[in-house]
Design a protein around this motif. Structure first.
Motif, PDB file in Angstrom:
ATOM      1  N   GLU A 208      46.366  55.791  54.060  1.00 38.08           N
ATOM      2  CA  GLU A 208      45.911  56.972  54.794  1.00 38.08           C
ATOM      3  C   GLU A 208      44.600  56.762  55.556  1.00 38.08           C
ATOM      4  O   GLU A 208      44.399  57.328  56.616  1.00 38.08           O
ATOM      5  N   PHE A 209      43.701  55.964  54.979  1.00 38.35           N
ATOM      6  CA  PHE A 209      42.379  55.809  55.574  1.00 38.35           C
ATOM      7  C   PHE A 209      42.086  54.392  56.068  1.00 38.35           C
ATOM      8  O   PHE A 209      41.062  54.159  56.692  1.00 38.35           O
ATOM      9  N   GLY A 210      42.968  53.438  55.728  1.00 43.49           N
ATOM     10  CA  GLY A 210      42.754  52.055  56.157  1.00 43.49           C
ATOM     11  C   GLY A 210      41.595  51.376  55.459  1.00 43.49           C
ATOM     12  O   GLY A 210      40.976  50.462  56.004  1.00 43.49           O
ATOM     13  N   VAL A 211      41.294  51.812  54.248  1.00 46.18           N
ATOM     14  CA  VAL A 211      40.158  51.284  53.486  1.00 46.18           C
ATOM     15  C   VAL A 211      40.670  50.712  52.180  1.00 46.18           C
ATOM     16  O   VAL A 211      41.484  51.342  51.504  1.00 46.18           O
ATOM     17  N   GLU A 212      40.201  49.517  51.811  1.00 50.70           N
ATOM     18  CA  GLU A 212      40.616  48.898  50.552  1.00 50.70           C
ATOM     19  C   GLU A 212      39.493  48.977  49.530  1.00 50.70           C
ATOM     20  O   GLU A 212      38.342  48.703  49.848  1.00 50.70           O
ATOM     21  N   TYR A 213      39.864  49.356  48.320  1.00 46.66           N
ATOM     22  CA  TYR A 213      38.934  49.407  47.199  1.00 46.66           C
ATOM     23  C   TYR A 213      39.524  48.651  46.017  1.00 46.66           C
ATOM     24  O   TYR A 213      40.741  48.569  45.871  1.00 46.66           O
ATOM     25  N   ASP A 214      38.660  48.172  45.154  1.00 48.18           N
ATOM     26  CA  ASP A 214      39.074  47.640  43.869  1.00 48.18           C
ATOM     27  C   ASP A 214      39.438  48.830  42.980  1.00 48.18           C
ATOM     28  O   ASP A 214      38.874  49.922  43.142  1.00 48.18           O
ATOM     29  N   VAL A 215      40.363  48.632  42.043  1.00 51.66           N
ATOM     30  CA  VAL A 215      40.793  49.759  41.194  1.00 51.66           C
ATOM     31  C   VAL A 215      39.634  50.348  40.396  1.00 51.66           C
ATOM     32  O   VAL A 215      39.626  51.547  40.113  1.00 51.66           O
TER      33      VAL A 215
END
Length: 171
Positions: free
Chosen positions: A110-117
């Protein structure tokens, strides 16, 4: 210019000059102020230096140092919760449980942003969502069959184990 901390006693308490202190601490001194606030003398010293250089304005809370967040405040606090309210099945997941991995995928799509869990867990905490471990039981689980197995099959298996040669090593 602020040079020395001053301390005024509460109403009904003896004036500052008659307040007993340890021999090496003056009323208003850094060690006494640090002790009273439960802070280190170094922190008190830094505050005093800031106040000397910039006055009261310098003591106001400043923004935290570090990398700016990948998601804007609005996306994190308004848009993400409304997306999550639609439920996991809306996004093609089976079951009605949000996991950090699933939320991570939604944020990425949805936002094109990757995060670690682990960061996704922090974001969920920030927006008021509690992390929950999903129950890994099948919807098709047959509780009656399980009970029958425990009552009939397990005792039979246990008896044959007790009688068989070589099983005494495994106990």
């Amino acid at each position: 210019m602020l040079r020395q901390w001053t301390w005024l006693p509460p109403i009904g308490v003896k004036p500052a000059d008659s307040v007993p202190t340890s021999s090496n601490k003056r009323v208003g001194s850094r060690p006494l102020v640090a002790e009273a606030l439960g802070m280190s003398e170094g922190a008190v010293s830094q505050w005093m230096n800031k106040a000397r250089e910039g006055g009261k304005e310098a003591l106001k809370r400043s923004s935290r140092p570090g990398r700016p967040p990948k998601l804007s405040e609005k996306k994190r606090t308004e848009e993400l919760p409304s997306l999550l309210e639609e439920g996991p099945e809306h996004f093609g997941f089976r079951g009605d449980v949000w996991t950090r991995k699933r939320v991570r995928e939604v944020i990425k799509e949805e936002f094109g942003v990757e995060y670690d869990v682990s960061q996704v867990g922090r974001i969920l905490d920030q927006i008021g969502w509690s992390r929950q471990k999903p129950d890994h039981r099948s919807d098709r689980r047959d509780e009656q069959a399980i009970e029958n197995w425990k009552e009939e099959e397990w005792p039979r298996i246990k008896k044959s184990r007790d009688r068989g040669p070589g099983f005494d090593v495994c106990r």
